[in-house]
Scaffold this motif. Structure first.
Motif, short mmCIF file in Angstrom:
data_model
loop_
_atom_site.label_atom_id
_atom_site.label_comp_id
_atom_site.label_asym_id
_atom_site.label_seq_id
_atom_site.Cartn_x
_atom_site.Cartn_y
_atom_site.Cartn_z
N SER A 76 13.93 32.63 75.25
CA SER A 76 13.46 33.07 73.93
C SER A 76 13.65 34.57 73.74
CB SER A 76 11.99 32.71 73.74
OG SER A 76 11.15 33.50 74.57
N TRP A 77 14.07 35.28 74.78
CA TRP A 77 14.25 36.73 74.69
C TRP A 77 15.55 37.07 73.97
CZ3 TRP A 77 12.53 40.27 79.24
CH2 TRP A 77 11.26 39.88 79.71
N VAL A 78 15.51 38.10 73.15
CA VAL A 78 16.71 38.65 72.53
C VAL A 78 16.75 40.13 72.89
CG1 VAL A 78 18.04 38.98 70.44
CG2 VAL A 78 16.50 37.01 70.62
N CYS A 79 17.82 40.54 73.59
CA CYS A 79 17.97 41.92 74.04
C CYS A 79 19.18 42.56 73.36
CB CYS A 79 18.16 41.95 75.56
SG CYS A 79 16.88 41.06 76.49
N ALA A 80 19.22 43.87 73.35
CA ALA A 80 20.31 44.60 72.71
C ALA A 80 21.03 45.47 73.74
CB ALA A 80 19.78 45.47 71.57
N GLU A 81 22.29 45.78 73.44
CA GLU A 81 23.09 46.61 74.34
C GLU A 81 22.54 48.03 74.44
OE1 GLU A 81 27.78 47.86 75.04
OE2 GLU A 81 27.13 47.09 73.10
N GLN A 82 22.03 48.57 73.35
CA GLN A 82 21.41 49.90 73.28
C GLN A 82 22.41 51.01 73.64
OE1 GLN A 82 17.30 48.06 75.02
NE2 GLN A 82 17.32 50.28 74.79
N HIS A 84 22.54 54.05 72.01
CA HIS A 84 22.03 55.31 71.47
C HIS A 84 22.65 55.63 70.11
CE1 HIS A 84 19.61 56.65 74.93
NE2 HIS A 84 20.50 55.96 75.62
N ASP A 85 22.68 54.60 69.27
CA ASP A 85 23.16 54.75 67.89
C ASP A 85 22.06 54.23 66.98
OD1 ASP A 85 24.79 55.28 65.74
OD2 ASP A 85 26.54 54.26 66.57
N HIS A 86 22.39 53.82 65.78
CA HIS A 86 21.34 53.34 64.87
C HIS A 86 21.75 52.05 64.16
CE1 HIS A 86 23.76 55.36 61.73
NE2 HIS A 86 23.79 56.38 62.56
N HIS A 87 22.56 51.22 64.83
CA HIS A 87 22.91 49.91 64.28
C HIS A 87 21.75 48.93 64.51
CE1 HIS A 87 25.08 46.38 63.04
NE2 HIS A 87 24.88 45.81 64.22
N ASP A 105 25.47 41.89 79.85
CA ASP A 105 26.68 41.62 79.07
C ASP A 105 26.43 40.64 77.93
OD1 ASP A 105 28.16 43.30 80.68
OD2 ASP A 105 28.86 41.69 82.01
N HIS A 106 25.35 39.89 78.00
CA HIS A 106 25.06 38.90 76.97
C HIS A 106 24.16 39.43 75.85
CE1 HIS A 106 25.81 35.53 80.17
NE2 HIS A 106 26.92 36.10 79.74
N ALA A 107 23.72 40.68 75.98
CA ALA A 107 22.85 41.27 74.95
C ALA A 107 23.64 41.49 73.66
CB ALA A 107 22.28 42.59 75.46
N ILE A 108 22.91 41.68 72.54
CA ILE A 108 23.54 41.89 71.24
C ILE A 108 24.33 43.19 71.28
CG2 ILE A 108 23.16 42.16 68.77
CD1 ILE A 108 22.40 39.39 69.80
N LYS A 109 25.63 43.11 71.07
CA LYS A 109 26.51 44.25 71.25
C LYS A 109 26.29 45.33 70.19
CE LYS A 109 28.59 42.32 74.71
NZ LYS A 109 28.25 42.75 76.08
N GLY A 110 26.34 46.58 70.64
CA GLY A 110 26.34 47.73 69.75
C GLY A 110 25.05 47.99 69.01
N ALA A 111 23.99 47.27 69.34
CA ALA A 111 22.73 47.38 68.59
C ALA A 111 21.68 48.17 69.34
CB ALA A 111 22.19 45.98 68.27
#
Length: 283
Positions: A76-82, A84-87, A105-111
């Motif tokens: 149920s976890w949703v992780c982000a690539e992080q 250091h931007d603001h997407h 590698d499976h985290a939400i890219k570019g966010a």
């Protein structure tokens, strides 16, 4: 800046905010500490970051422990690539898909920001000094999380979340509640003229005249990232009384938190989390 500390019981591996308990009975938001884990990055600590050179096996054990404490399983976890931007990315249910719990590698890219109106999802982001931002709009069951280092802060990632909710979700900023979580404080965070100029630019753009920094020496400034984010959120329309700011400094609290700056880059990661469970856990 007034503090109403949202994260109490500091001796625990997971800090749960009690400030939002009245807003929704199944809302959970909080921040992990480095206590009671199995990390090798700093021995026997609760490192939850998969990207810091730690043993993947031990990090996953730490994540499983956090998942059990929170009542949100890893799927149920949703992780982000992080980066250091603001997407900012809106997320929903994706059946049988790992969204960063077991693999970076499976985290939400570019966010660096995530939001959802789906119950049963846990938005989870990693930190080691940057500012965690938590968002909630109760009339729409909308939750959000954002990672605001200095780049995300001067990029106004918090204000961008509020703007997206207003423009794309029809959520009035006046109905949004925000918690600004533990991060490095101005007591420990010194920046140079370049970073100051970036802060000045966004403050000027938003017509904010009370800069959240003090000059310590020629070209050196003590920057309050929490206050910078708070001022930008208010400029975006969030009510002052709807913002709660943590007093905890990740650098000062050596026994409690990892700190990238204090630990010279060789450190683990805490995690911010926010979610609305599908069912009341007491039933």
């Amino acid at each position: 800046m007034a503090f109403t500390e949202p994260f109490l019981h500091k001796e625990k591996p997971i800090l749960i905010t009690e400030s939002w308990t009245s807003l929704h009975p199944r809302l959970i938001a909080g921040f992990s500490t480095k206590l009671e884990g199995e990390s090798r990055v700093q021995k026997n600590t609760l490192n939850l970051g998969l990207h810091v050179g730690d043993s993947t096996e031990l990090v996953l054990k730490n994540r499983e422990k956090a998942a059990a404490l929170l009542g949100f399983s890893g799927d149920s976890w949703v992780c982000a690539e992080q980066v250091h931007d603001h997407h900012i990315q809106k997320v929903g249910q994706r059946k049988n898909q790992d969204l960063g719990f077991t693999s970076y590698d499976h985290a939400i890219k570019g966010a660096d920001g995530l939001y959802t109106d789906q119950e049963g999802l846990l938005l989870a982001l990693c930190y080691a000094d940057c500012v965690p931002l938590y968002f909630f709009a109760g009339d729409r069951n909308m939750i959000g999380a954002a990672h605001a280092g200095w780049k995300g802060s001067v990029g106004n990632i918090g204000g961008k979340m509020v703007d997206i909710w207003r423009e794309e979700e029809n959520i009035s900023p006046e109905t949004v509640f925000v918690i600004i979580g533990p991060s490095i404080g101005s007591c420990c965070y010194e920046v140079d003229d370049y970073v100051k100029s970036k802060a000045d630019s966004v403050l000027f753009d938003k017509k904010i005249t009370n800069p959240p920094y003090l000059e310590k020496d020629s070209g050196k400034y003590a920057l309050d990232l929490k206050e910078l984010n708070r001022q930008l959120l208010i400029a975006s329309g969030v009510k002052k009384e709807h913002i709660i700011t943590s007093s905890l400094c990740t650098s000062c609290e050596d026994n409690l938190f990892f700190s990238h700056r204090r630990d010279n880059g060789h450190t683990g990661r805490m995690m911010s989390f926010i979610g609305i469970s599908k069912e009341d856990k007491e039933n």
